[in-house]
Write a protein that holds these residues in place. Sequence first.
Motif, PDB file in Angstrom:
ATOM      1  N   LYS A  97      -7.843  -1.988   3.464  1.00  0.00           N
ATOM      2  CA  LYS A  97      -7.749  -1.274   4.736  1.00  0.00           C
ATOM      3  C   LYS A  97      -8.004  -2.231   5.908  1.00  0.00           C
ATOM      4  O   LYS A  97      -7.366  -2.147   6.961  1.00  0.00           O
ATOM      5  N   HIS A 141      -0.734  -4.507  10.513  1.00  0.00           N
ATOM      6  CA  HIS A 141       0.205  -3.488  11.006  1.00  0.00           C
ATOM      7  C   HIS A 141       0.180  -3.394  12.525  1.00  0.00           C
ATOM      8  O   HIS A 141       1.228  -3.295  13.159  1.00  0.00           O
ATOM      9  N   ARG A 191       0.858  -1.191   0.000  1.00  0.00           N
ATOM     10  CA  ARG A 191       0.000   0.000   0.000  1.00  0.00           C
ATOM     11  C   ARG A 191       0.884   1.227   0.000  1.00  0.00           C
ATOM     12  O   ARG A 191       1.885   1.279   0.693  1.00  0.00           O
ATOM     13  N   THR A 192       0.495   2.226  -0.734  1.00  0.00           N
ATOM     14  CA  THR A 192       1.331   3.413  -0.756  1.00  0.00           C
ATOM     15  C   THR A 192       0.957   4.361   0.369  1.00  0.00           C
ATOM     16  O   THR A 192       1.810   4.950   1.018  1.00  0.00           O
ATOM     17  N   SER A 193      -0.345   4.488   0.632  1.00  0.00           N
ATOM     18  CA  SER A 193      -0.706   5.415   1.710  1.00  0.00           C
ATOM     19  C   SER A 193      -1.331   4.639   2.861  1.00  0.00           C
ATOM     20  O   SER A 193      -2.012   3.640   2.660  1.00  0.00           O
ATOM     21  N   GLN A 194      -1.097   5.139   4.036  1.00  0.00           N
ATOM     22  CA  GLN A 194      -1.650   4.516   5.236  1.00  0.00           C
ATOM     23  C   GLN A 194      -3.114   4.918   5.371  1.00  0.00           C
ATOM     24  O   GLN A 194      -3.439   6.106   5.255  1.00  0.00           O
ATOM     25  N   PRO A 195      -4.016   3.954   5.667  1.00  0.00           N
ATOM     26  CA  PRO A 195      -5.416   4.353   5.861  1.00  0.00           C
ATOM     27  C   PRO A 195      -5.524   5.311   7.044  1.00  0.00           C
ATOM     28  O   PRO A 195      -4.731   5.273   7.971  1.00  0.00           O
ATOM     29  N   ARG A 196      -6.538   6.159   6.980  1.00  0.00           N
ATOM     30  CA  ARG A 196      -6.719   7.172   8.011  1.00  0.00           C
ATOM     31  C   ARG A 196      -7.256   6.550   9.304  1.00  0.00           C
ATOM     32  O   ARG A 196      -8.097   5.653   9.265  1.00  0.00           O
TER      33      ARG A 196
END
Length: 879
Positions: free
Chosen positions: A867, A874, A2-7
């Motif tokens: 997500k 994580h 994943r490039t961006s971490q979920p909010r």
Amino acid sequence: MRTSQPRTIYLSEYRVPAFLVDHVDLRFELFENGARVHSTLTVRRNPEYPGVAEHLELDGDSLKLESVSLDGIELGADRYQDQGDKLVVQAVPDKFGLNVVTWIEPQNNTRLEGLYKSSGMFCTQCEAEGFRCITFFPDRPDVMARFRTRVEADREKYPVLLSNGNDVDRGELADGRHFVTWEDPFPKPCYLFALVAGDLVLKQDTFTTCSGRDIDLRIYVEARNAAKCDHAMDSLKRSMRWDEEVYGREYDLDIFMIVAVDDFNMGAMENKGLNIFNSSCVLASPETAADTAFQRIEAIVAHEYFHNWSGNRVTCRDWFQLSLKEGFTVFRDAGFSADMGSPTVKRIEDATLMRTAQFAEDAGPMSHPVRPSSYMEISNFYTLTIYEKGAEVVRMIHTLLGPELFRKGSDLYFERHDGQAVTTDDFVKAMEDASGRDLGQFRLWYEQAGTPLLTVRDDFDSEAGIYRLTIEQAIPDSPGQTSKNPQHIPFALGLLGADGTDLPLRLFADENDAPSERVLELTAARHEFEFHGLSERPVPSLVRGFSAPVRVDYPWTREQLIFLMNHDGDGFNRWDAGQRLAVDVIQALIRGDEEGVDERLVEAYRSLLSDPSLDQALVAKMLQLPSEAYLVELADSADAQAIHGARTRVLDCLAQALRGELLECYRRNGDDGSYQLTPEAIAARSLRNTALSWLLHIGDREACGLAQTQFQDAGNMTDRMGALRALVNSCFVTEREAALNDFYQCWQDDPQVVEQWFSVQAASLQAGTLNHIRELLAHPAFDWKNPNKVRSVIGVFAGQNLAQFHQADGSGYIFLAEQVCRLDDSNPQIAARLVSPLTRWRKFAEPYGGKMKQALASVRDKEGLSKDVFEIVHKSLKE
Ligand code: B3K
Ligand code: ZN
């Protein structure tokens, strides 16, 4: 990757909605290649919103936007932005009608959230955030609206068209299509919306409420399941009566519908007036479903029905409050099940689930409070902590207040908050206001994660006749929480004299009429209690009935445990003493402290087996050895194979030593041909099948013959499956293969039975090897798109087959990681559930722990991870 971490979403960021929706008018055009959804919202500004919101923001997910109109005028693309997960309509007036048309593809929806197809029918699942996959909407539970829903579809393929509330209009359309319009008079959050369109048969009944209203009860199923609805219907009627009698809650619509669907991510869903159920949680006949399934169905039908008040009429303000409805409703369904069967057995089952699985969750990387303060993906928070610990917290309020004040509190809660979206704090406040009790410190149960550990020590002053009990509480650190404060814990206590009777608990020397059981209230880190007027040192019976979800450390001797097993006035604690004794014996073998199995355990089991005057429902539970999962949970650093080996040795020894008693127990509990669901009849089936499985475990030839006969002649699934399970776990290879083939030939057309056939193999020590599991995945009856099939093979293997899953070479873990990655693309919710056994890597000794961690890291590195799985993996790998 994943490039961006979920909010991450925080409770502290909660703001009231800027806009409210009073009314929703929906029109669904259902086709084979997709569905068009016309939605007209009546919107107004929320007077309670601080500040002024210029734009209206609606949530969306996987929608194709076709048009947007405001007060009847189609908006140009400059007036709104379609951001994919949001539709922003700019510069809106204070009050307006907004019409949005979207196109969706239910036939390609494998996530099973929103509108999707299952066995040719259309159905929905909107909790928690599935409604946004249907149309743009403020998808949050504190926006409550009245819904009117028109469903249009081909008449021949979809003769039944359902939604929430009452059907108010129906008619024919061109091209062989028809429509039905439904109106739900009660304002509700969109997560309670439901729609069904299919070719279904109807089983109907009536219930007359306490005020004399006739309710039309309907269960819709596929024609082949028409004969499997009676138990659910009876359970529904019993639930409706029970909720009137115990909580004073009457049903509020004229129709109550249940629909069974085969592809469903969880058990069932409480949509207003239109509950949707996983087929396996509603369909049953004695020939196709075992006792455990009958009991589960009764409990789930009740649970969903009870939500009509605890969840629907009074709902959650935001998803951090999920336990408001789930914990309370589990508490309510537990009370119902206890009243319908054996309260002691129900308590044993609930406490077992808590101590085995919830304590593990509470001590693991996903540990969170009953009211969490943050999450990434809310679907990951439908946990044992929210449901089961949440129910225990409500149960403790019930214990502290007593039944009358608790009922006053629940009446006040329902009356005060009817039609509102509220918080767990509002619930506790209602309990305080109705009872006059201060639950200030008690609220910590909602805020602090982790399982309190009570260290109990005692001494006896024989001269003064005083027995002293000191109790210390400590709550372990958990992610994001350290140095926790003591919680308010109800601690039910009894003291047994040498003759086995309960002694009076005198808190001061001349206390007359002292009770023989007390609920001590622990509020400090350390307490000391004195009990007076005792002529002998008593044996303490601690936390009777599992009065609080805590661990207890007390230096029981084996003699004390055997004494409690035989004499404790509290059935739950008799069972508990037996479990502690067995755990102690197994742990001594694991540590190598003892060579053989303590004779006293064998004798304790001999008395259980040989005394038919004992409560057989309790005996049936007491005969179950502590599970491997529980032994893992109790270990500091679990050696999976050592645990399995030691438990197996104890089972071998018991079965060898008690062969005669087991055969006698088997005969005594023979099938009388009738199928009843009384605690006595359930206990008899459990006892005969336990006896059979123990005897086959030691390769007993005579028992193998008994199992084959039982398998052939059984009049119900409990006994047929009992015999099959015993054979599948035995060394009798030919007999086991023959039985498995026979079973499949006979039941291959019934998906619920095929799921049981998969599970019994996936859980088997003999048959459940990794190679065999791979063969099951390639079996024609296996279906990757069906969550029940996935759970029955992969979920059972990784979650229930300790010895085969935990191979020292890590092959079981690599296998699971592969399947999780595969499922992550099609159904992230299911993938996130399945990955959970790996998240416990810190609990296991080497080489297991390290290899589990590696497998978890391989999931983390998958391209485009959802997500759902991202959050779990994580958090589990975080140092
Ligand atoms: N409320 C539903 C669960 C919904 C789960 C969504 N991921 C069933 C129940 O608890 O009654
Ligand atoms: Zn629920």
